[in-house]
Design a protein around this motif. Structure first.
Motif, PDB file in Angstrom:
ATOM      1  N   ASP A 275      -3.210  -1.659  -2.934  1.00  0.00           N
ATOM      2  CA  ASP A 275      -2.097  -2.658  -2.595  1.00  0.00           C
ATOM      3  C   ASP A 275      -2.850  -3.833  -3.577  1.00  0.00           C
ATOM      4  N   GLU A 276      -2.178  -4.511  -4.197  1.00  0.00           N
ATOM      5  CA  GLU A 276      -2.656  -5.580  -5.154  1.00  0.00           C
ATOM      6  C   GLU A 276      -3.382  -6.871  -4.007  1.00  0.00           C
TER       7      GLU A 276
ATOM      8  N   GLN B 199      -4.471  -6.481  -1.209  1.00  0.00           N
ATOM      9  CA  GLN B 199      -5.690  -5.891  -0.695  1.00  0.00           C
ATOM     10  C   GLN B 199      -6.735  -5.813  -1.923  1.00  0.00           C
TER      11      GLN B 199
END
Length: 523
Positions: free
Chosen positions: A318-319, A321
């Motif tokens: 996920d970007e 994260q």
């Protein structure tokens, strides 16, 4: 991760020079000279048989007498500098290995006196580094942090472990003064992980037999690639020479053939990055004000519990994260968030050494990141040269040549190889970590000590910890396995403060690894 220290440097030298000067044919005539001298004595008028030749005698020795004060007590000792053969299957010499052997003189019972067998790494390096840097009775002149000073020379090592153990330093083929006997003997007989272990085990058998040390408690110590060597030797000596050890010491260990790749390999670098950034004052005040050993556990926990799982997701993380991970990595490493994201969370060692102090106009060292260098230009993906290795060659090379000739009276025109041509090196089938585990499991007497420098970027401290964790998956042997960290680099003993601590820890390890008389080796 490929951690064979010195290996990459020697590859560079090999590629630049293409080949080294061919080795002279070695003379098989044995010669022995004995000199009862101290350091202040005038050299003998008549040269010993080793003088004035670039052909090494395969079987030779020079003996000198000395004293050194260790821990406030005078220790008299005998030093032997010489060569002994490597035998082939038919009992003929195929190489001559140079060694230096130190025996304490005032010992009543040699059978209870420990023997330490010492190697350095490369794989093309002699044992000079630990002999006159760490454990031997004489030490090269440096400043308190280990940097070169002039005039070059040698001084007493008041921290030597010679008070508690005799020591032999061994130079493998093509390192130091060691050479192949016949130019027709292929280097493949010696130049490889397992080839190296096999012939050195045979040589150690000859040495122990000649010096009447079979009854002595025995220890192997290796630095850098020497840790690969002694890890393999522990089992080879046990299974092929029937020689059982009490201890193995790994100083700045390689990966020992223990598998690490992908996200694990990439993530394990971060704690070393953090230690180095802390040293250079590149972190925020909240981390800089902490002691290094209080700060690093936070980074280690992040690496194991957050970074490895995040990197395992690769391009599907996920970007949000990914950005959060990069922010934390930047805080810990001193490298910008943009650089970290631009490298998909995987900043290479080379880039780190170039990037950390780029704005200040410096690069940092590979083997010891306390050292700084100056490149031709600020841009690029890696340093122009290894700043620390240049400094070490600067100080060790003259010191060793002075010491061998003037102190040990070993006089020859043969070139002392600080780095020898050992190419091509066969690094296939490196199972030395598993070999070491098997040796420890099979021998209840055998103990392991690992010593690491926090600022070592070639054999970094957290990879050494990882190797320790993976060495024995069962956990049944961990009471005999120990790791120690020092605020130094690869040659952790060059800082004089760490030299005193590390040698004292070696003393304790040696003494605690010898069982009380009559204690059986059994589970």
């Amino acid at each position: 991760m490929y951690h064979h220290t010195w290996y990459l440097l020697i590859v560079e030298i090999h590629n630049m020079k293409k080949y080294f000067t061919s080795v002279a044919l070695i003379c098989l005539v044995a010669g022995t000279a004995v000199a009862q001298t101290d350091r202040a004595a005038t050299p003998p008028k008549n040269p010993n048989p080793i003088t004035k030749s670039r052909i090494l005698q395969v079987d030779s020795s020079v003996v000198t007498k000395h004293t050194v004060t260790i821990k406030g007590k005078l220790v008299p000792y005998t030093a032997t500098a010489g060569t002994m053969p490597v035998w082939d299957e038919d009992g003929r010499p195929v190489a001559g290995l140079f060694y230096t052997y130190y025996e304490r003189d005032d010992v009543a019972n040699r059978a209870t006196r420990p023997l330490v067998i010492s190697f350095n790494g490369g794989p093309g390096a002699p044992s000079v580094w630990m002999e006159i840097g760490y454990t031997g009775p004489r030490r090269l002149n440096t400043d308190s942090e280990g940097y070169p000073v002039q005039p070059y020379g040698i001084e007493d090592n008041n921290n030597s472990i010679l008070d508690v153990a005799d020591i032999v330093y061994i130079d493998p083929v093509n390192t130091g003064y060691s050479r192949i006997v016949n130019k027709d003997t292929p280097g493949t007989k010696f130049f490889g992980v397992n080839e190296d272990i096999k012939y050195l085990a045979e040589w150690i058998n000859t040495f122990v037999t000649r010096k009447n040390r079979w009854a002595s408690p025995k220890f192997l110590i290796g630095e850098s690639y020497g840790t690969t060597r002694v890890s393999g030797l522990a089992l080879e000596l046990q299974n092929a020479q029937w020689m059982y050890l009490n201890g193995v010491v790994l100083v700045s260990p390689t990966d020992l053939g223990i598998e690490r790749s992908g996200p694990v390999q990439a993530a394990l670098k971060l704690p070393y990055f953090a230690a180095t950034a802390w040293y250079h004052g590149m972190l925020s005040p909240e981390y800089q004000k902490k002691e290094l050993t209080d700060f690093l556990p936070e980074v280690e926990n992040f690496t194991i519990n957050e970074l490895i799982p995040a990197m395992a997701r690769g391009g599907f993380i996920d970007e949000a994260q990914k950005k959060d991970i990069a922010v934390k990595m930047a805080k810990y490493s001193g490298v910008s968030e943009q650089v970290i994201l631009g490298n998909n969370l995987d900043v290479s060692f080379d880039l780190f050494w170039k990037e950390l102090l780029r704005e200040k106009g410096f690069t940092i060292g590979r083997l010891d990141s306390r050292y700084k260098g100056i490149d031709r230009q600020a841009y690029g993906d890696g340093p122009d040269y290894n700043a620390e290795l240049t400094a070490w060659l600067h100080e060790f090379t003259p010191a060793m040549n002075i010491y061998l000739r003037n102190d040990l009276n070993y006089k020859t025109d043969l070139k002392y190889n600080m780095f020898g041509d050992v190419f091509p090196w066969n690094d296939k089938n490196d199972h030395t970590g598993e070999n070491l585990r098997a040796a420890i499991a099979q021998n209840p007497y055998l103990h392991l000590l690992i010593q690491s420098g926090y600022f070592d970027g070639a054999c970094d401290y957290f990879n050494a910890k990882y190797s320790l964790w993976q060495l024995d998956p069962s956990g049944r042997l961990k009471d005999r396995l120990k790791w120690e960290g020092y605020k130094s680099g690869h040659m952790l003993y060059l800082r004089k403060g760490d030299l005193a601590t590390a040698t004292e820890n070696l003393r304790k390890f040696i003494q605690e690894s010898i069982p009380k008389p009559g204690t059986p080796a059994k589970y």
